[in-house]
Design a protein around this motif. Structure first.
Motif, mmCIF file in Angstrom:
data_model
loop_
_atom_site.group_PDB
_atom_site.id
_atom_site.type_symbol
_atom_site.label_atom_id
_atom_site.label_comp_id
_atom_site.label_asym_id
_atom_site.label_seq_id
_atom_site.Cartn_x
_atom_site.Cartn_y
_atom_site.Cartn_z
ATOM 1 N N GLU A 47 0.831 -1.199 0.000
ATOM 2 C CA GLU A 47 0.000 0.000 0.000
ATOM 3 C C GLU A 47 0.871 1.257 0.000
ATOM 4 O OE1 GLU A 47 -3.862 1.692 2.477
ATOM 5 O OE2 GLU A 47 -2.397 0.410 3.481
ATOM 6 N N VAL A 84 2.435 1.673 -3.487
ATOM 7 C CA VAL A 84 1.471 2.054 -4.522
ATOM 8 C C VAL A 84 1.142 3.534 -4.432
ATOM 9 C CG1 VAL A 84 -0.951 1.798 -5.230
ATOM 10 C CG2 VAL A 84 0.456 -0.224 -4.874
ATOM 11 N N ASP A 143 3.275 -3.663 -9.610
ATOM 12 C CA ASP A 143 2.440 -3.556 -8.409
ATOM 13 C C ASP A 143 1.173 -4.393 -8.546
ATOM 14 O OD1 ASP A 143 4.146 -1.904 -7.011
ATOM 15 O OD2 ASP A 143 3.320 -0.080 -7.879
ATOM 16 N N ILE A 145 0.010 -7.310 -5.989
ATOM 17 C CA ILE A 145 -1.279 -7.221 -5.300
ATOM 18 C C ILE A 145 -2.119 -8.463 -5.591
ATOM 19 C CG2 ILE A 145 -3.417 -5.908 -5.109
ATOM 20 C CD1 ILE A 145 -1.752 -3.426 -5.928
ATOM 21 N N SER A 150 -9.314 -2.575 -2.992
ATOM 22 C CA SER A 150 -9.212 -1.116 -3.110
ATOM 23 C C SER A 150 -7.834 -0.706 -3.625
ATOM 24 C CB SER A 150 -9.482 -0.455 -1.755
ATOM 25 O OG SER A 150 -10.776 -0.771 -1.282
ATOM 26 N N ILE A 151 -6.779 -1.358 -3.109
ATOM 27 C CA ILE A 151 -5.429 -1.028 -3.556
ATOM 28 C C ILE A 151 -5.258 -1.365 -5.031
ATOM 29 C CG2 ILE A 151 -2.988 -1.588 -3.268
ATOM 30 C CD1 ILE A 151 -3.533 -2.077 -0.310
ATOM 31 N N ASN A 153 -4.411 1.188 -7.936
ATOM 32 C CA ASN A 153 -3.247 0.987 -8.788
ATOM 33 C C ASN A 153 -3.616 1.052 -10.260
ATOM 34 O OD1 ASN A 153 -1.465 -1.513 -10.212
ATOM 35 N ND2 ASN A 153 -0.292 0.026 -9.085
#
Length: 370
Positions: free
Chosen positions: A210, A213, A226, A230, A293-294, A298
Protein backbone atom coordinates in the motif's frame (compact mmCIF):
# COMPACT_ATOMS: atom_id res chain seq x y z
CA UNK A 1 -9.88 -23.75 39.59
CA UNK A 2 -6.19 -22.78 39.46
CA UNK A 3 -5.81 -25.06 36.46
CA UNK A 4 -8.47 -23.10 34.61
CA UNK A 5 -6.85 -19.76 35.45
CA UNK A 6 -3.52 -21.01 34.12
CA UNK A 7 -5.00 -22.72 31.10
CA UNK A 8 -4.10 -20.09 28.55
CA UNK A 9 -0.61 -19.58 29.95
CA UNK A 10 0.07 -23.29 29.60
CA UNK A 11 -0.93 -23.66 25.97
CA UNK A 12 -0.68 -20.19 24.45
CA UNK A 13 2.83 -18.77 24.43
CA UNK A 14 2.92 -16.25 21.61
CA UNK A 15 6.23 -16.58 19.80
CA UNK A 16 7.09 -14.17 17.02
CA UNK A 17 6.18 -15.87 13.79
CA UNK A 18 8.98 -14.28 11.84
CA UNK A 19 11.64 -15.50 14.25
CA UNK A 20 10.29 -18.90 15.23
CA UNK A 21 11.70 -21.58 12.99
CA UNK A 22 10.82 -24.41 15.35
CA UNK A 23 7.21 -24.53 14.18
CA UNK A 24 8.29 -25.91 10.83
CA UNK A 25 8.97 -29.63 11.07
CA UNK A 26 9.42 -32.00 8.15
CA UNK A 27 10.28 -35.04 10.25
CA UNK A 28 7.99 -37.79 11.46
CA UNK A 29 9.87 -38.85 14.54
CA UNK A 30 13.56 -38.82 15.43
CA UNK A 31 15.34 -41.90 14.15
CA UNK A 32 12.29 -43.65 12.73
CA UNK A 33 10.36 -43.91 9.48
CA UNK A 34 7.11 -44.77 11.25
CA UNK A 35 4.07 -42.54 10.83
CA UNK A 36 3.69 -42.59 14.64
CA UNK A 37 5.46 -39.51 15.97
CA UNK A 38 4.61 -40.17 19.61
CA UNK A 39 2.36 -42.49 21.59
CA UNK A 40 1.85 -42.06 25.31
CA UNK A 41 -0.58 -42.86 28.10
CA UNK A 42 -1.59 -40.09 30.52
CA UNK A 43 -3.01 -40.87 33.93
CA UNK A 44 -3.96 -38.23 36.51
CA UNK A 45 -2.35 -35.61 34.32
CA UNK A 46 1.05 -37.28 34.16
CA UNK A 47 2.69 -39.25 31.37
CA UNK A 48 3.09 -42.93 32.20
CA UNK A 49 6.76 -43.82 31.78
CA UNK A 50 7.53 -47.18 30.19
CA UNK A 51 10.86 -48.91 29.55
CA UNK A 52 10.17 -49.11 25.81
CA UNK A 53 8.12 -46.93 23.46
CA UNK A 54 4.50 -48.04 23.38
CA UNK A 55 2.65 -49.17 20.30
CA UNK A 56 -0.93 -47.87 19.96
CA UNK A 57 -2.29 -51.33 20.79
CA UNK A 58 -0.11 -51.66 23.91
CA UNK A 59 -1.06 -48.15 25.02
CA UNK A 60 -4.77 -48.90 24.70
CA UNK A 61 -4.41 -52.13 26.69
CA UNK A 62 -2.64 -50.14 29.40
CA UNK A 63 -5.52 -47.63 29.45
CA UNK A 64 -8.13 -50.38 29.68
CA UNK A 65 -6.26 -51.95 32.57
CA UNK A 66 -5.26 -48.93 34.66
CA UNK A 67 -7.30 -46.00 33.34
CA UNK A 68 -6.24 -42.68 31.85
CA UNK A 69 -6.15 -41.86 28.17
CA UNK A 70 -3.79 -42.37 25.26
CA UNK A 71 -2.55 -39.63 22.95
CA UNK A 72 -1.21 -40.82 19.60
CA UNK A 73 0.40 -38.43 17.13
CA UNK A 74 0.84 -39.44 13.49
CA UNK A 75 2.38 -37.65 10.52
CA UNK A 76 1.05 -38.40 7.04
CA UNK A 77 0.15 -42.08 7.63
CA UNK A 78 -0.66 -44.32 4.72
CA UNK A 79 -3.93 -46.19 4.56
CA UNK A 80 -2.18 -49.40 5.63
CA UNK A 81 -0.40 -47.68 8.55
CA UNK A 82 -3.63 -46.16 9.82
CA UNK A 83 -5.84 -49.21 9.33
CA UNK A 84 -4.68 -50.98 12.49
CA UNK A 85 -5.12 -47.90 14.67
CA UNK A 86 -8.56 -47.21 13.19
CA UNK A 87 -9.63 -50.76 13.96
CA UNK A 88 -8.23 -50.68 17.48
CA UNK A 89 -10.07 -47.48 18.40
CA UNK A 90 -13.22 -48.09 16.36
CA UNK A 91 -12.88 -44.97 14.22
CA UNK A 92 -15.58 -44.30 11.65
CA UNK A 93 -14.55 -45.30 8.08
CA UNK A 94 -15.54 -41.93 6.61
CA UNK A 95 -13.41 -40.05 9.12
CA UNK A 96 -10.53 -42.46 8.54
CA UNK A 97 -10.73 -41.86 4.78
CA UNK A 98 -10.64 -38.09 5.32
CA UNK A 99 -7.70 -38.36 7.70
CA UNK A 100 -5.61 -40.42 5.27
CA UNK A 101 -6.39 -38.51 2.09
CA UNK A 102 -6.14 -35.01 3.64
CA UNK A 103 -7.08 -31.84 1.70
CA UNK A 104 -10.17 -31.51 3.84
CA UNK A 105 -12.19 -28.45 4.74
CA UNK A 106 -12.04 -27.42 8.45
CA UNK A 107 -14.98 -29.12 10.15
CA UNK A 108 -16.37 -30.89 13.20
CA UNK A 109 -18.15 -34.24 12.84
CA UNK A 110 -19.72 -36.23 15.65
CA UNK A 111 -19.84 -40.01 15.61
CA UNK A 112 -21.15 -42.39 18.26
CA UNK A 113 -18.04 -42.59 20.40
CA UNK A 114 -15.78 -39.88 19.01
CA UNK A 115 -15.45 -36.39 17.58
CA UNK A 116 -13.57 -35.78 14.35
CA UNK A 117 -12.13 -32.29 13.95
CA UNK A 118 -10.15 -30.90 11.02
CA UNK A 119 -7.90 -27.86 11.41
CA UNK A 120 -6.01 -26.06 8.65
CA UNK A 121 -2.62 -24.92 9.87
CA UNK A 122 -1.02 -21.83 8.33
CA UNK A 123 2.70 -21.10 8.09
CA UNK A 124 4.05 -17.71 6.98
CA UNK A 125 6.77 -18.07 4.35
CA UNK A 126 9.63 -15.66 4.92
CA UNK A 127 10.79 -13.63 1.89
CA UNK A 128 13.32 -10.86 1.39
CA UNK A 129 11.20 -9.06 -1.18
CA UNK A 130 7.56 -9.41 -2.12
CA UNK A 131 7.23 -10.23 -5.82
CA UNK A 132 4.45 -11.25 -8.18
CA UNK A 133 5.38 -14.92 -7.58
CA UNK A 134 6.13 -14.85 -3.84
CA UNK A 135 4.53 -17.57 -1.74
CA UNK A 136 3.21 -15.87 1.38
CA UNK A 137 1.43 -18.65 3.28
CA UNK A 138 1.77 -22.41 3.31
CA UNK A 139 -0.99 -24.64 4.62
CA UNK A 140 -1.08 -27.99 6.39
CA UNK A 141 -3.72 -30.00 8.21
CA UNK A 142 -4.24 -31.47 11.65
CA UNK A 143 -7.04 -34.01 12.08
CA UNK A 144 -8.09 -34.86 15.63
CA UNK A 145 -10.04 -37.89 16.86
CA UNK A 146 -11.37 -37.26 20.36
CA UNK A 147 -12.74 -40.19 22.34
CA UNK A 148 -13.55 -40.96 25.94
CA UNK A 149 -10.11 -42.43 26.61
CA UNK A 150 -8.08 -41.61 23.52
CA UNK A 151 -6.91 -38.68 21.45
CA UNK A 152 -5.39 -39.17 17.99
CA UNK A 153 -3.82 -36.46 15.84
CA UNK A 154 -3.04 -36.96 12.16
CA UNK A 155 -0.87 -34.23 10.72
CA UNK A 156 -0.30 -33.46 7.03
CA UNK A 157 2.24 -31.01 5.69
CA UNK A 158 5.71 -30.00 6.76
CA UNK A 159 4.59 -27.42 9.30
CA UNK A 160 2.36 -27.41 12.36
CA UNK A 161 4.37 -29.75 14.56
CA UNK A 162 2.66 -30.51 17.90
CA UNK A 163 5.75 -31.77 19.70
CA UNK A 164 6.38 -28.54 21.61
CA UNK A 165 2.68 -28.29 22.49
CA UNK A 166 2.73 -31.83 23.91
CA UNK A 167 5.70 -30.94 26.10
CA UNK A 168 3.97 -27.82 27.41
CA UNK A 169 0.86 -29.78 28.25
CA UNK A 170 2.93 -32.39 30.06
CA UNK A 171 4.26 -29.60 32.25
CA UNK A 172 0.69 -28.87 33.42
CA UNK A 173 -0.71 -32.06 34.97
CA UNK A 174 -3.86 -30.30 36.25
CA UNK A 175 -4.79 -29.49 32.68
CA UNK A 176 -4.03 -32.94 31.27
CA UNK A 177 -6.08 -34.48 34.07
CA UNK A 178 -9.17 -33.09 32.29
CA UNK A 179 -8.64 -35.70 29.56
CA UNK A 180 -8.74 -35.63 25.75
CA UNK A 181 -10.94 -32.54 25.57
CA UNK A 182 -8.16 -30.50 27.16
CA UNK A 183 -5.81 -31.61 24.40
CA UNK A 184 -8.39 -30.71 21.75
CA UNK A 185 -8.73 -27.22 23.22
CA UNK A 186 -4.96 -26.80 23.37
CA UNK A 187 -4.59 -27.73 19.70
CA UNK A 188 -7.46 -25.45 18.65
CA UNK A 189 -5.92 -22.61 20.63
CA UNK A 190 -2.49 -23.35 19.16
CA UNK A 191 -3.82 -23.32 15.59
CA UNK A 192 -5.76 -20.07 16.07
CA UNK A 193 -2.71 -18.45 17.67
CA UNK A 194 -0.87 -19.35 14.48
CA UNK A 195 -3.58 -17.61 12.48
CA UNK A 196 -3.13 -14.44 14.55
CA UNK A 197 0.63 -14.42 14.01
CA UNK A 198 0.24 -15.01 10.25
CA UNK A 199 -2.41 -12.27 10.02
CA UNK A 200 0.02 -9.81 11.61
CA UNK A 201 2.76 -10.80 9.14
CA UNK A 202 0.41 -10.55 6.14
CA UNK A 203 -0.69 -7.12 7.41
CA UNK A 204 2.93 -5.99 7.18
CA UNK A 205 3.12 -7.16 3.55
CA UNK A 206 -0.12 -5.37 2.67
CA UNK A 207 1.10 -2.18 4.37
CA UNK A 208 4.32 -2.39 2.36
CA UNK A 209 2.46 -2.73 -0.93
CA UNK A 210 0.00 0.00 0.00
CA UNK A 211 2.83 2.40 0.86
CA UNK A 212 4.61 1.73 -2.42
CA UNK A 213 1.47 2.05 -4.52
CA UNK A 214 0.59 5.45 -3.04
CA UNK A 215 4.12 6.81 -2.67
CA UNK A 216 4.59 9.89 -4.90
CA UNK A 217 7.26 10.34 -7.50
CA UNK A 218 8.30 6.72 -8.00
CA UNK A 219 10.60 6.42 -11.02
CA UNK A 220 11.73 3.43 -13.03
CA UNK A 221 9.13 0.96 -11.74
CA UNK A 222 7.91 -1.28 -14.60
CA UNK A 223 4.20 -0.98 -15.19
CA UNK A 224 2.19 -3.95 -13.97
CA UNK A 225 4.66 -4.85 -11.21
CA UNK A 226 2.44 -3.56 -8.41
CA UNK A 227 -0.67 -5.15 -9.92
CA UNK A 228 1.06 -8.53 -10.07
CA UNK A 229 2.17 -8.29 -6.44
CA UNK A 230 -1.28 -7.22 -5.30
CA UNK A 231 -2.91 -10.08 -7.19
CA UNK A 232 -0.48 -12.57 -5.67
CA UNK A 233 -1.29 -11.23 -2.20
CA UNK A 234 -5.00 -11.64 -2.95
CA UNK A 235 -4.41 -15.29 -3.88
CA UNK A 236 -2.54 -15.93 -0.64
CA UNK A 237 -5.20 -14.15 1.41
CA UNK A 238 -7.82 -16.34 -0.27
CA UNK A 239 -5.86 -19.43 0.84
CA UNK A 240 -5.79 -17.98 4.35
CA UNK A 241 -9.53 -17.34 4.22
CA UNK A 242 -10.22 -20.96 3.26
CA UNK A 243 -8.51 -22.06 6.45
CA UNK A 244 -10.12 -19.56 8.81
CA UNK A 245 -13.75 -19.09 7.75
CA UNK A 246 -15.00 -22.73 7.82
CA UNK A 247 -13.51 -23.27 11.29
CA UNK A 248 -15.65 -20.64 13.00
CA UNK A 249 -18.82 -22.76 13.11
CA UNK A 250 -17.08 -25.84 14.65
CA UNK A 251 -15.54 -23.65 17.36
CA UNK A 252 -18.94 -22.15 18.13
CA UNK A 253 -20.45 -25.62 18.41
CA UNK A 254 -17.69 -26.75 20.77
CA UNK A 255 -18.22 -23.68 22.95
CA UNK A 256 -22.04 -23.54 22.95
CA UNK A 257 -23.43 -27.05 22.60
CA UNK A 258 -22.98 -29.52 25.48
CA UNK A 259 -21.09 -32.62 24.39
CA UNK A 260 -20.45 -35.65 26.52
CA UNK A 261 -16.86 -35.95 25.23
CA UNK A 262 -15.99 -32.35 26.19
CA UNK A 263 -15.33 -31.56 29.85
CA UNK A 264 -17.64 -28.71 31.02
CA UNK A 265 -14.69 -26.87 32.60
CA UNK A 266 -12.88 -26.95 29.25
CA UNK A 267 -15.87 -26.17 27.04
CA UNK A 268 -16.21 -22.55 28.14
CA UNK A 269 -12.67 -21.89 26.95
CA UNK A 270 -13.58 -22.87 23.42
CA UNK A 271 -15.60 -19.65 23.43
CA UNK A 272 -12.37 -17.71 23.84
CA UNK A 273 -10.88 -19.57 20.86
CA UNK A 274 -14.00 -18.81 18.81
CA UNK A 275 -13.72 -15.11 19.69
CA UNK A 276 -10.11 -14.95 18.57
CA UNK A 277 -10.97 -16.86 15.43
CA UNK A 278 -13.78 -14.41 14.65
CA UNK A 279 -11.31 -11.55 15.00
CA UNK A 280 -8.90 -13.22 12.59
CA UNK A 281 -11.75 -13.82 10.14
CA UNK A 282 -12.62 -10.12 10.26
CA UNK A 283 -8.97 -9.31 9.59
CA UNK A 284 -8.80 -11.65 6.61
CA UNK A 285 -12.03 -10.28 5.14
CA UNK A 286 -10.63 -6.79 5.67
CA UNK A 287 -7.43 -7.81 3.88
CA UNK A 288 -9.43 -8.92 0.86
CA UNK A 289 -11.42 -5.70 0.70
CA UNK A 290 -8.31 -3.57 1.24
CA UNK A 291 -6.43 -5.39 -1.52
CA UNK A 292 -9.39 -4.85 -3.85
CA UNK A 293 -9.21 -1.12 -3.11
CA UNK A 294 -5.43 -1.03 -3.56
CA UNK A 295 -5.69 -2.91 -6.85
CA UNK A 296 -8.38 -0.54 -8.13
CA UNK A 297 -6.29 2.44 -7.04
CA UNK A 298 -3.25 0.99 -8.79
CA UNK A 299 -5.19 0.46 -12.01
CA UNK A 300 -6.60 3.99 -11.73
CA UNK A 301 -3.07 5.33 -11.30
CA UNK A 302 -1.96 3.42 -14.39
CA UNK A 303 -4.89 4.89 -16.31
CA UNK A 304 -4.06 8.41 -15.11
CA UNK A 305 -0.42 7.92 -16.10
CA UNK A 306 -1.48 6.79 -19.56
CA UNK A 307 -3.77 9.81 -19.89
CA UNK A 308 -0.93 12.12 -18.85
CA UNK A 309 1.34 10.53 -21.43
CA UNK A 310 -1.30 10.97 -24.12
CA UNK A 311 -1.77 14.64 -23.17
CA UNK A 312 1.97 15.27 -23.43
CA UNK A 313 2.13 13.53 -26.81
CA UNK A 314 -0.87 15.52 -28.01
CA UNK A 315 0.65 18.78 -26.73
CA UNK A 316 3.93 18.27 -28.54
CA UNK A 317 2.05 17.23 -31.66
CA UNK A 318 0.13 20.53 -31.50
CA UNK A 319 3.36 22.50 -31.15
CA UNK A 320 5.02 20.66 -34.02
CA UNK A 321 1.94 21.20 -36.17
CA UNK A 322 2.69 24.98 -36.40
CA UNK A 323 6.08 24.76 -38.18
CA UNK A 324 4.74 21.85 -40.20
CA UNK A 325 1.86 23.99 -41.47
CA UNK A 326 4.11 26.99 -42.21
CA UNK A 327 6.68 24.87 -44.02
CA UNK A 328 3.89 23.21 -45.94
CA UNK A 329 2.50 26.54 -47.11
CA UNK A 330 5.83 28.04 -48.09
CA UNK A 331 6.95 24.82 -49.64
CA UNK A 332 4.46 25.29 -52.50
CA UNK A 333 5.98 26.26 -55.87
CA UNK A 334 4.14 29.51 -56.65
CA UNK A 335 5.86 32.61 -57.99
CA UNK A 336 3.49 35.17 -56.51
CA UNK A 337 3.37 34.38 -52.76
CA UNK A 338 3.40 37.18 -50.15
CA UNK A 339 6.87 38.06 -48.86
CA UNK A 340 8.41 35.37 -51.06
CA UNK A 341 10.98 37.70 -52.57
CA UNK A 342 11.23 40.07 -49.61
CA UNK A 343 14.64 40.00 -47.95
CA UNK A 344 13.05 39.99 -44.44
CA UNK A 345 10.48 37.30 -45.30
CA UNK A 346 12.50 34.34 -44.03
CA UNK A 347 13.35 35.84 -40.62
CA UNK A 348 9.79 37.05 -40.24
CA UNK A 349 8.24 33.65 -40.94
CA UNK A 350 10.82 31.87 -38.80
CA UNK A 351 10.27 34.27 -35.90
CA UNK A 352 6.49 34.05 -36.20
CA UNK A 353 6.70 30.25 -36.19
CA UNK A 354 8.90 30.21 -33.09
CA UNK A 355 6.62 32.71 -31.39
CA UNK A 356 3.50 30.67 -32.07
CA UNK A 357 5.20 27.50 -30.82
CA UNK A 358 6.29 29.23 -27.61
CA UNK A 359 2.81 30.65 -27.09
CA UNK A 360 1.18 27.24 -27.51
CA UNK A 361 3.77 25.69 -25.18
CA UNK A 362 3.07 28.34 -22.54
CA UNK A 363 -0.70 27.83 -22.76
CA UNK A 364 -0.40 24.05 -22.49
CA UNK A 365 2.07 24.35 -19.63
CA UNK A 366 -0.25 26.69 -17.75
CA UNK A 367 -3.14 24.22 -18.19
CA UNK A 368 -1.09 21.30 -16.89
CA UNK A 369 -0.70 19.42 -20.14
CA UNK A 370 3.08 19.66 -20.12
Amino acid sequence: MSMIRDLRAAVRPRPSLRKDSGSYDHTRAPGTNSAVVDCAVYRDGARVRTPEPLSPQEAMRLVHRDGGFVWIGLHEPTEAEFAGIAGEFGLHPLAVEDAVQAHQRPKLERYDDSLFTVFKTIHYVEHDELTATSEIVETGEVMCFTGRDFFITVRHGGQGSLRALRHRLQDDPELLAKGPSAVLHAIADHVVDGYIAVADAVQDDIDEVETEVFSPGRKGTPRGTDAGRIYQLKREVLEFKRAVSPLLRPMQLLSERPMRLIDPDIQKYFRDVADHLARVQEQVLGFDELLNSILQANLAQASVTQNEDMRKITSWAAIIAVPTMVCGVYGMNFDYMPELHWKFGYPLVLGATVGMCLSIHRILKRNGWL
